[in-house]
Design a protein around this motif. Structure first.
Motif, PDB file in Angstrom:
ATOM      1  N   PHE A 287     193.665 124.296  32.803  1.00 27.31           N
ATOM      2  CA  PHE A 287     192.474 123.498  32.485  1.00 27.31           C
ATOM      3  C   PHE A 287     191.197 124.206  32.953  1.00 27.31           C
ATOM      4  CE2 PHE A 287     195.716 120.038  32.508  1.00 27.31           C
ATOM      5  CZ  PHE A 287     195.584 119.703  31.173  1.00 27.31           C
ATOM      6  N   MET A 288     191.223 124.767  34.168  1.00 31.12           N
ATOM      7  CA  MET A 288     190.012 125.400  34.716  1.00 31.12           C
ATOM      8  C   MET A 288     189.535 126.581  33.875  1.00 31.12           C
ATOM      9  SD  MET A 288     190.403 125.400  38.872  1.00 31.12           S
ATOM     10  CE  MET A 288     192.056 126.056  38.937  1.00 31.12           C
TER      11      MET A 288
ATOM     12  N   GLN B  10     190.475 126.142  43.207  1.00 26.65           N
ATOM     13  CA  GLN B  10     189.153 126.740  42.929  1.00 26.65           C
ATOM     14  C   GLN B  10     189.092 128.186  43.389  1.00 26.65           C
ATOM     15  OE1 GLN B  10     187.033 123.657  44.941  1.00 26.65           O
ATOM     16  NE2 GLN B  10     186.544 122.559  43.037  1.00 26.65           N
ATOM     17  N   LYS B  11     189.688 128.462  44.551  1.00 24.70           N
ATOM     18  CA  LYS B  11     189.726 129.845  45.049  1.00 24.70           C
ATOM     19  C   LYS B  11     190.505 130.734  44.088  1.00 24.70           C
ATOM     20  CE  LYS B  11     189.909 128.594  49.847  1.00 24.70           C
ATOM     21  NZ  LYS B  11     190.940 128.290  50.849  1.00 24.70           N
ATOM     22  N   ILE B  12     191.621 130.221  43.612  1.00 27.01           N
ATOM     23  CA  ILE B  12     192.454 131.012  42.692  1.00 27.01           C
ATOM     24  C   ILE B  12     191.685 131.294  41.400  1.00 27.01           C
ATOM     25  CG2 ILE B  12     194.605 131.062  41.354  1.00 27.01           C
ATOM     26  CD1 ILE B  12     195.865 129.242  43.519  1.00 27.01           C
ATOM     27  N   ALA B  13     191.040 130.261  40.854  1.00 23.58           N
ATOM     28  CA  ALA B  13     190.298 130.436  39.593  1.00 23.58           C
ATOM     29  C   ALA B  13     189.170 131.444  39.763  1.00 23.58           C
ATOM     30  CB  ALA B  13     189.750 129.093  39.121  1.00 23.58           C
ATOM     31  N   ALA B  14     188.481 131.365  40.887  1.00 24.40           N
ATOM     32  CA  ALA B  14     187.373 132.293  41.134  1.00 24.40           C
ATOM     33  C   ALA B  14     187.880 133.728  41.221  1.00 24.40           C
ATOM     34  CB  ALA B  14     186.651 131.896  42.426  1.00 24.40           C
ATOM     35  N   THR B  15     189.016 133.905  41.846  1.00 31.19           N
ATOM     36  CA  THR B  15     189.583 135.256  41.979  1.00 31.19           C
ATOM     37  C   THR B  15     190.054 135.778  40.623  1.00 31.19           C
ATOM     38  OG1 THR B  15     190.348 134.525  44.157  1.00 31.19           O
ATOM     39  CG2 THR B  15     191.116 136.666  43.404  1.00 31.19           C
ATOM     40  N   VAL B  16     190.627 134.903  39.814  1.00 28.09           N
ATOM     41  CA  VAL B  16     191.020 135.299  38.456  1.00 28.09           C
ATOM     42  C   VAL B  16     189.787 135.758  37.688  1.00 28.09           C
ATOM     43  CG1 VAL B  16     191.814 134.398  36.215  1.00 28.09           C
ATOM     44  CG2 VAL B  16     193.109 133.878  38.299  1.00 28.09           C
TER      45      VAL B  16
ATOM     46  N   ASP C  54     185.625 124.496  37.176  1.00 25.85           N
ATOM     47  CA  ASP C  54     186.592 124.401  38.277  1.00 25.85           C
ATOM     48  C   ASP C  54     186.409 123.211  39.208  1.00 25.85           C
ATOM     49  OD1 ASP C  54     184.351 125.125  39.623  1.00 25.85           O
ATOM     50  OD2 ASP C  54     185.295 126.750  40.762  1.00 25.85           O
ATOM     51  N   LYS C  55     185.709 122.195  38.746  1.00 21.95           N
ATOM     52  CA  LYS C  55     185.551 121.031  39.623  1.00 21.95           C
ATOM     53  C   LYS C  55     186.725 120.060  39.477  1.00 21.95           C
ATOM     54  CE  LYS C  55     181.316 120.457  38.215  1.00 21.95           C
ATOM     55  NZ  LYS C  55     180.046 119.786  37.916  1.00 21.95           N
ATOM     56  N   PHE C  56     187.009 119.348  40.544  1.00 17.91           N
ATOM     57  CA  PHE C  56     188.048 118.312  40.527  1.00 17.91           C
ATOM     58  C   PHE C  56     187.531 117.094  41.276  1.00 17.91           C
ATOM     59  CE2 PHE C  56     190.652 122.043  39.820  1.00 17.91           C
ATOM     60  CZ  PHE C  56     191.623 121.579  38.934  1.00 17.91           C
TER      61      PHE C  56
END
Lengths: 425, 425
Positions: A170-171, A136-142, A283-285
């Protein structure tokens, strides 16, 4: 006085070994790191002579200022740790994840000629410890950077590089630029380190191509001649140490990038293109998913434990998707447990530990029995990808998760061709 | 009246399909088995025309008597079930394990020219259901016949063929003849069935070579030209359906056998030879061993469950042998649980889910942390083999189990070479 970090020459009865003296956990063993990066342990009692060739000197940091070059595209390199960010740690003699993106840029000046490089540190970990919260952190930064740069490179440990690439694929439901995950099988203090070339090829690919979306960029061969751009959902680390360990399963690379030539050669035509579209992330899992590889002589109590404690089980079954559920007391109880689990709303997904090929719900009676109680056969999807996908689907698509599991969303499934070659040949 | 088993020609808008009518679990779908063995489902509403090409006739059994030919060696074929023993089951349209060794011999008359064939049925199961007790039955039957025949062939399902081959290799501490496990990736009703050729090559290998010990005999390529004789402890099923699915990991085949030429070509020199030695078996297994593949976002509760319920855990770790034990609350708890588990006498063995390459206790700090608490790094041993070996060692060698796990007993470990090529290249 010889100290750790010194370059030494050690003579035993049989041979002379030169390298850097490392700390040793065993008192009777002297450890020397060879120039090829390999640590050799030498029995102290067999050493005839050891002398210092060069004393260890602390390198002083001198930070270059990075000038912005007009006309060059912009790439941001995100750091998460891993070998690509590692240096030899003289305290323990091993390798730990040390990373400052600025340092990385200093190590590889070529990157500055390809693009204006920005950096940001997200995490500093070896990838075996990754949790969904890290994804989730990675996706948010992207997302934060996507509209401001021409491409994103994510430095990442190789162990679960393909777990993260699948998660990101997927995210990022909509993505307008290339997002390349890059790892390194050998640390940067080694002659054989692959990190720099993987990074340079990733940067070249971002700049030279119209590709958008998530992919990996890793060594295509054990030579240093080219890197492969690989599917985020169908790739697997298939060797513990080779630099070309990453292989697309049931398919080939998206593209090849020549390291010295800089040439980009696409092997696939149907990829997503760069655009001005808005980035959309989901971004939920769901934590209550497990991946379980089956084997012979399994205990029923494990199946019971899983059915009680998880919402979904992704099996890495044998062959075409077989589970130990047919014969014998323990196995028949497994079947009943899975049947009840599914009746109560649990999801059982089936992939294959063969890795290559696809699972099939019909060929054998035993497979049909699983199909009948509602097990989902995941076609040619990799077990790890099925695990990531199901955890993501359960949280973001709830009731549709089961149905969507066998829909091809990010290239994770090559849909069955009616007369499938590999099955018939 | 068209009935199941009839050969039919089905015409739809788009195509004409010919094959055998199969039962269908869905009322709207007609299933036809093509000559290549593949089942095709056709939407009833899209069928323009269906006619019978040939009516199904029950084949009458006519048992040949097997004459003993003087001068020919004797081979016993043991049946355990699996695809090699399967026929299409018209009740369900799938394939179930049906096997009578006499029938098998009738299907493959070539075998009778190579040797005098005896048969015995041990079990009749698909191999995903195998338990340790089945291994014991197989070993006992091998022992019973070993002194009276020139070689033994064991027909076996392919799914866990390499689990059984590893188990047999360990159980048969001394063996004086060849014991070849043979499977089939396609059932005998298919044009592409590989069972006959695998059996014929196995028989030829037994007769033509001086090899003794356990091995597999399976298709070497996707052609029908030759079979490979494969290590019982280093081989893995690497494709769900290909006939050449069985690959030696980190090594190559022991020998090749030409199907039509009958030529045996050894690729390895250091194999066990036929002898008059007495057969020795050690056939106990400890049920309290589990094989667990790690992945990201694992829950600590699973580690706790394993530590409570098993004596030994074989991890299929990531990369060089990493476990999620270093960073984050759940992962750090995993470390403490394993530490306590080992302190109380539990064994933690580490192999790699990369499959290719070897695990290593020293390269990274995180690996050293595992080494420090007593985790055993299993070199280049396959996860499945490590599982079988440890369950066998625990029961037969008790206190020496941990030490013997990393000793090469049956070719399951290629000992580290100091300057290992694949690691340095």
């Amino acid at each position: 006085m010889i100290k750790e970090g010194d370059r030494v020459k050690v003579r035993t009865e049989k041979e002379t070994i030169e390298g850097v003296l490392m700390p040793s956990s065993e008192t009777d063993i002297v450890v020397v790191k060879l120039d090829n990066g390999y640590n050799v342990g030498i029995d102290k009692h067999k050493i005839r002579n050891m002398k210092v060739v060069e004393e260890h000197k602390e390198k002083k940091g001198k930070k270059k200022e990075v000038k912005i070059k007009k006309g060059l595209p912009t790439i941001i390199i995100l750091g998460t740790g891993g070998t690509i960010a590692s240096k030899v740690d003289y305290t323990t003699g091993g390798v730990i994840a040390k990373f400052s993106p600025a340092e990385l840029l200093e190590l590889i000046p070529e990157l500055g000629k390809i693009a204006n490089i920005k950096t940001e540190l997200i995490a500093n970990m070896m990838s075996e410890d990754m949790m969904f919260s890290d994804y989730q952190k990675i996706a948010a930064t992207v997302k934060k950077h996507a509209d401001k740069v021409d491409g994103i490179i994510i430095g990442h440990g190789t162990d679960t590089l393909t777990h993260t690439s699948a998660a990101l694929a997927f995210m990022l439901e909509k993505i307008n630029i290339p997002v390349l995950l890059v790892g390194s099988q050998r640390s940067s203090d080694r002659g054989s380190s692959d990190g720099s070339i993987n990074l340079i090829c990733a940067a070249k690919f971002i700049v030279e191509s119209d590709f958008a979306g998530v992919a990996l960029c890793m060594h295509a061969t054990s030579e240093d001649d080219k890197c492969a751009i690989l599917s985020p959902t169908k790739t697997r680390k298939m060797h513990t140490s080779r630099r070309d360990a990453f292989k697309v399963i049931n398919d080939g690379p998206i593209a090849l990038v020549g390291y010295k030539t800089g040439k980009v050669e696409f092997l696939k035509k149907d990829y997503l293109k760069k655009s001005k579209d808005k980035v959309v992330i989901k971004d939920k899992f769901d934590d209550n998913v497990i991946l379980l590889k089956t084997h012979t002589n399994m205990k029923h109590s494990l199946f019971e434990f899983l059915a009680k404690n998880y919402k979904a089980i992704v099996f890495e079954a044998t062959g075409l998707g077989h589970l130990p559920t047919n014969l014998g007391k323990e196995n028949l109880k497994n079947y009943e447990t899975l049947k009840k689990f599914i009746k109560k709303g649990g999801i059982v997904a089936i992939s294959s530990q063969c890795l290559f090929g696809r699972v099939h719900p019909n060929v054998y009676v035993n497979l049909r029995r699983l199909s009948e109680i509602g097990c989902v056969f995941c076609e040619d999807m990799l077990p790890e990808t099925a695990f990531i996908k199901l955890a993501w689907l359960l949280s973001n698509y709830k009731k549709d998760a089961k149905k969507m599991l066998t829909e091809n969303l990010r290239g994770e499934i090559n849909k069955r061709i009616e007369f499938e070659e590999d099955y018939l040949e």
